[in-house]
Design a protein around this motif. Structure first.
Motif, PDB file in Angstrom:
ATOM      1  N   TYR A 150       0.953  -1.921   0.328  1.00  0.00           N
ATOM      2  CA  TYR A 150       0.604  -0.027   0.290  1.00  0.00           C
ATOM      3  C   TYR A 150       0.456   1.112  -0.245  1.00  0.00           C
ATOM      4  O   TYR A 150       1.402   1.824   0.694  1.00  0.00           O
ATOM      5  CB  TYR A 150      -0.499   0.177   1.236  1.00  0.00           C
ATOM      6  N   GLU A 151       0.583   1.920  -0.833  1.00  0.00           N
ATOM      7  CA  GLU A 151       1.043   3.169  -0.779  1.00  0.00           C
ATOM      8  C   GLU A 151       0.654   4.621  -0.822  1.00  0.00           C
ATOM      9  O   GLU A 151      -1.191   4.522  -1.421  1.00  0.00           O
ATOM     10  CB  GLU A 151       1.854   3.408  -2.016  1.00  0.00           C
ATOM     11  N   VAL A 152      -0.166   4.847   0.394  1.00  0.00           N
ATOM     12  CA  VAL A 152      -1.199   6.482   0.825  1.00  0.00           C
ATOM     13  C   VAL A 152      -0.782   7.154  -0.409  1.00  0.00           C
ATOM     14  O   VAL A 152       0.222   7.911   0.115  1.00  0.00           O
ATOM     15  CB  VAL A 152      -1.570   6.547   2.109  1.00  0.00           C
ATOM     16  N   LEU A 153      -1.749   7.480  -1.025  1.00  0.00           N
ATOM     17  CA  LEU A 153      -0.847   8.867  -2.277  1.00  0.00           C
ATOM     18  C   LEU A 153      -2.251   9.853  -1.095  1.00  0.00           C
ATOM     19  O   LEU A 153      -1.494  10.743  -1.902  1.00  0.00           O
ATOM     20  CB  LEU A 153      -2.656   8.963  -3.772  1.00  0.00           C
ATOM     21  N   GLY A 154      -3.366  10.017  -0.572  1.00  0.00           N
ATOM     22  CA  GLY A 154      -3.483  11.346   0.312  1.00  0.00           C
ATOM     23  C   GLY A 154      -4.876  10.527   0.740  1.00  0.00           C
ATOM     24  O   GLY A 154      -5.572   9.895   0.846  1.00  0.00           O
ATOM     25  N   LYS A 155      -5.255  11.931   1.549  1.00  0.00           N
ATOM     26  CA  LYS A 155      -6.691  11.597   2.653  1.00  0.00           C
ATOM     27  C   LYS A 155      -7.718  12.276   2.496  1.00  0.00           C
ATOM     28  O   LYS A 155      -6.406  13.202   2.403  1.00  0.00           O
ATOM     29  CB  LYS A 155      -6.061  10.388   3.471  1.00  0.00           C
ATOM     30  N   THR A 156      -8.434  12.044   3.930  1.00  0.00           N
ATOM     31  CA  THR A 156      -8.959  13.499   3.910  1.00  0.00           C
ATOM     32  C   THR A 156      -8.311  14.090   5.576  1.00  0.00           C
ATOM     33  O   THR A 156      -7.320  13.625   6.156  1.00  0.00           O
ATOM     34  CB  THR A 156     -10.083  13.169   5.004  1.00  0.00           C
ATOM     35  N   ARG A 157      -8.744  15.165   5.459  1.00  0.00           N
ATOM     36  CA  ARG A 157      -7.479  16.496   5.965  1.00  0.00           C
ATOM     37  C   ARG A 157      -8.482  16.531   7.594  1.00  0.00           C
ATOM     38  O   ARG A 157      -8.265  16.826   8.389  1.00  0.00           O
ATOM     39  CB  ARG A 157      -7.216  18.097   5.767  1.00  0.00           C
ATOM     40  N   ASP A 158      -9.724  15.714   7.309  1.00  0.00           N
ATOM     41  CA  ASP A 158     -10.851  16.126   8.475  1.00  0.00           C
ATOM     42  C   ASP A 158     -11.930  15.141   8.548  1.00  0.00           C
ATOM     43  O   ASP A 158     -11.155  14.140   9.339  1.00  0.00           O
ATOM     44  CB  ASP A 158     -11.644  17.881   8.710  1.00  0.00           C
ATOM     45  N   ASP A 159     -12.775  15.322   8.145  1.00  0.00           N
ATOM     46  CA  ASP A 159     -14.116  14.686   8.330  1.00  0.00           C
ATOM     47  C   ASP A 159     -14.216  13.882   7.179  1.00  0.00           C
ATOM     48  O   ASP A 159     -13.396  13.729   6.152  1.00  0.00           O
ATOM     49  CB  ASP A 159     -15.326  14.976   8.736  1.00  0.00           C
ATOM     50  N   ALA A 160     -14.360  12.372   7.568  1.00  0.00           N
ATOM     51  CA  ALA A 160     -14.093  11.388   6.792  1.00  0.00           C
ATOM     52  C   ALA A 160     -15.677  11.694   5.915  1.00  0.00           C
ATOM     53  O   ALA A 160     -16.504  12.050   6.493  1.00  0.00           O
ATOM     54  CB  ALA A 160     -14.175   9.673   6.970  1.00  0.00           C
ATOM     55  N   ALA A 161     -15.461  11.207   4.443  1.00  0.00           N
ATOM     56  CA  ALA A 161     -17.358  10.653   3.642  1.00  0.00           C
ATOM     57  C   ALA A 161     -18.009  10.383   4.946  1.00  0.00           C
ATOM     58  O   ALA A 161     -19.387  10.935   5.112  1.00  0.00           O
ATOM     59  CB  ALA A 161     -16.398  10.121   2.873  1.00  0.00           C
ATOM     60  N   SER A 203      -3.440  19.151  -3.064  1.00  0.00           N
ATOM     61  CA  SER A 203      -3.166  17.969  -3.741  1.00  0.00           C
ATOM     62  C   SER A 203      -4.330  17.076  -4.087  1.00  0.00           C
ATOM     63  O   SER A 203      -5.482  17.592  -3.721  1.00  0.00           O
ATOM     64  CB  SER A 203      -2.842  17.469  -3.007  1.00  0.00           C
ATOM     65  N   PRO A 204      -4.813  16.683  -5.143  1.00  0.00           N
ATOM     66  CA  PRO A 204      -5.514  16.018  -6.090  1.00  0.00           C
ATOM     67  C   PRO A 204      -6.280  14.920  -5.377  1.00  0.00           C
ATOM     68  O   PRO A 204      -7.235  14.339  -5.938  1.00  0.00           O
ATOM     69  CB  PRO A 204      -5.192  16.265  -7.053  1.00  0.00           C
ATOM     70  N   TYR A 205      -5.063  14.052  -4.128  1.00  0.00           N
ATOM     71  CA  TYR A 205      -6.047  12.859  -3.664  1.00  0.00           C
ATOM     72  C   TYR A 205      -6.513  13.597  -2.419  1.00  0.00           C
ATOM     73  O   TYR A 205      -5.797  12.409  -2.066  1.00  0.00           O
ATOM     74  CB  TYR A 205      -4.434  12.005  -3.494  1.00  0.00           C
TER      75      TYR A 205
END
Ligand code: KG4
Ligand code: ZN
Length: 329
Positions: A150-161, A203-205
Motif C-alpha cells: 500500500y502507498e497512501v496517495l492522500g486522505k481526508t484532512r478532516d472529516d471522513a466521507a 493535492s488532488p488526492y
C-alpha cells in the motif's frame, strides 16, 4: 481454514475462509439498534456488547461452515484501527483461540480488510490498482502495486466521507447512521437544487468534508428546510461528496497509469457513488470493482480473505499482538 474475527466498531462478526480463499460462512451481529438512540456509537456500550455476543457469533460461523475449532488452521483478526475497547475484544479472542489451538495468528488492518472485501466475490482483479477507501472513519486514496503493498496517495484532512453523511443525517433528524437514509431520500430529490461547496485542495488526492458539513448545517439553521424539500437537500449534499470522490479517484488512476480501480468501505454502499463511478469507468476505459452492498460495511469475511493472502505469504503475528485505535497503512 481461517477463522476471522472483526470487532473494530459496532459490528461483531466472525467468518470462515476455506483453503482456496473461498468464503464458507460470515456472521454479522449489528449493534446499530443499540446505539441509534444515542445518535452515534457509544464505545463502552459497543465493547460490552462484543463481549456478550462474540462467542455465540464465532460458534455460529463455525456451524455455518460445517467445521469445528479443531479444523481451524489460522486465526485472523482486525487489530486496528477502531474503538480501542472494541478492537481489544476481537484481538483477545483471536489470540486465545490461536494459542489454545496452536495455530498461527494473523493481524489485519481494518482498512486493508475493506480493500480485500473486493476479493470475496471477484477473482479477476489485477494489480497495479488505485483504491478508494470511504468509511465512517476514513477516506483514503491508495496505490497498490501488488497484493498487500500500500502507498497512501492522500486522505481526508478532516472529516471522513461517512462521518459527513452521519453528521448531516443527525442534523436532519434521520438517526444513526445517516448515510443509508440520505441515500434513500436523495433518490427522490433534485441534486442541482442547492449548490454546496466542494473543497479545492493543493493535492488532488486529498479530501476535506468539514466545510461542506458546516455549510449544510448553517443552511439548515437558517431555515433551509422551510424553502427546500429534505430530498433536495440530501441529493445536493450527496452530490457534493460523490463528485469529489469520483474526480479524485480517476485523477489518481490516470496519474498512476493503472487500469484497475477498487472501491471499498461503508460509503461504497451509496447508490449514486456506485452509479457515477461505474459510468465514468466505462467512459474512460477503466476496470472498476466494488463489493456487494453486504460486504461494503463491516464484516469478518473481508478480514478473513485478507488473512488468506497473508497466510499464503506466511505473514503471521506474535501472540503479544496489541490493539491500536489508528491505522497502520
Ligand atoms: O465501513 P463502515 O461499515 O465502518 C467503518 O469502518 O467506519 O462504514 C460505515 C459508514 C457510515 O458512516 C455510514 O453512514 C456509511 O458507511 N454508509 C453509507 C451508506 N451505507 C453506509 N453512506 C452513504 N450511503 C450509503 N448507502
Ligand atoms: Zn469499516
Amino acid at each position: 481454514m481461517i477463522l476471522a474475527i472483526e470487532t473494530s466498531c459496532d459490528e461483531t462478526s466472525a467468518a470462515v475462509i476455506g483453503g482456496k480463499g473461498e468464503l464458507l460462512s460470515n456472521i454479522v451481529s449489528s449493534q446499530i439498534d443499540l446505539h441509534s438512540k444515542y445518535g452515534g456509537v457509544v464505545p463502552e456500550v459497543a465493547c460490552r456488547k462484543h463481549l456478550e455476543v462474540l462467542n455465540p457469533v464465532i460458534q455460529e460461523a463455525l456451524d455455518a461452515a460445517s467445521c469445528a475449532y479443531e479444523d481451524i488452521t489460522a486465526v485472523a483478526c482486525a487489530n486496528r484501527p477502531g474503538l480501542i475497547g472494541a478492537v481489544l475484544m476481537g484481538v483477545g479472542a483471536a489470540k486465545t483461540i490461536a494459542a489454545v489451538l496452536g495455530v498461527p495468528l494473523i493481524s489485519v488492518d481494518h482498512l486493508e480488510s475493506h480493500i480485500y472485501a473486493n476479493f470475496i466475490e471477484h477473482k479477476d482483479i489485477k494489480f497495479p490498482a488505485v483504491v478508494l477507501i470511504v468509511s465512517g472513519g476514513h477516506t483514503h486514496l491508495i496505490y497498490m502495486k501488488d497484493h498487500l503493498k500500500y502507498e497512501v496517495l492522500g486522505k481526508t484532512r478532516d472529516d471522513a466521507a461517512g462521518e459527513a453523511f452521519d453528521k448531516v443525517g443527525k442534523v436532519l433528524d434521520l438517526g444513526y447512521p445517516g448515510g443509508p437514509k440520505i441515500d434513500k431520500l436523495a433518490k427522490e430529490g433534485n441534486d442541482a437544487a442547492i449548490r454546496f461547496p466542494k473543497a479545492k485542495l493543493a493535492s488532488p488526492y486529498e479530501f476535506s468534508f468539514s466545510g461542506l458539513k458546516t455549510s449544510v448545517v448553517n443552511f439548515l439553521h437558517k431555515g433551509g428546510l422551510k424553502d427546500h424539500p429534505i430530498e433536495d437537500i440530501c441529493a445536493s449534499f450527496q452530490r457534493a461528496v460523490v463528485d469529489v470522490l469520483v474526480e479524485n479517484t480517476f485523477k489518481a488512476a490516470e496519474d498512476k497509469k493503472v487500469k484497475q480501480i477498487l472501491l471499498s468501505g461503508g460509503v461504497v454502499a451509496n447508490s449514486s457513488l456506485r452509479e457515477k463511478m461505474s459510468k465514468r469507468a466505462e467512459e474512460l476505459g477503466f476496470k472498476i470493482n466494488f463489493p456487494s452492498i453486504k460486504y461494503c460495511t463491516d464484516n469478518a469475511a473481508m478480514t478473513g480473505v485478507c488473512g488468506y493472502y497473508k497466510y499464503k505469504k506466511k505473514i503471521f503475528a506474535k501472540l503479544d499482538l496489541d490493539a491500536y485505535s489508528t491505522t497502520g497503512l
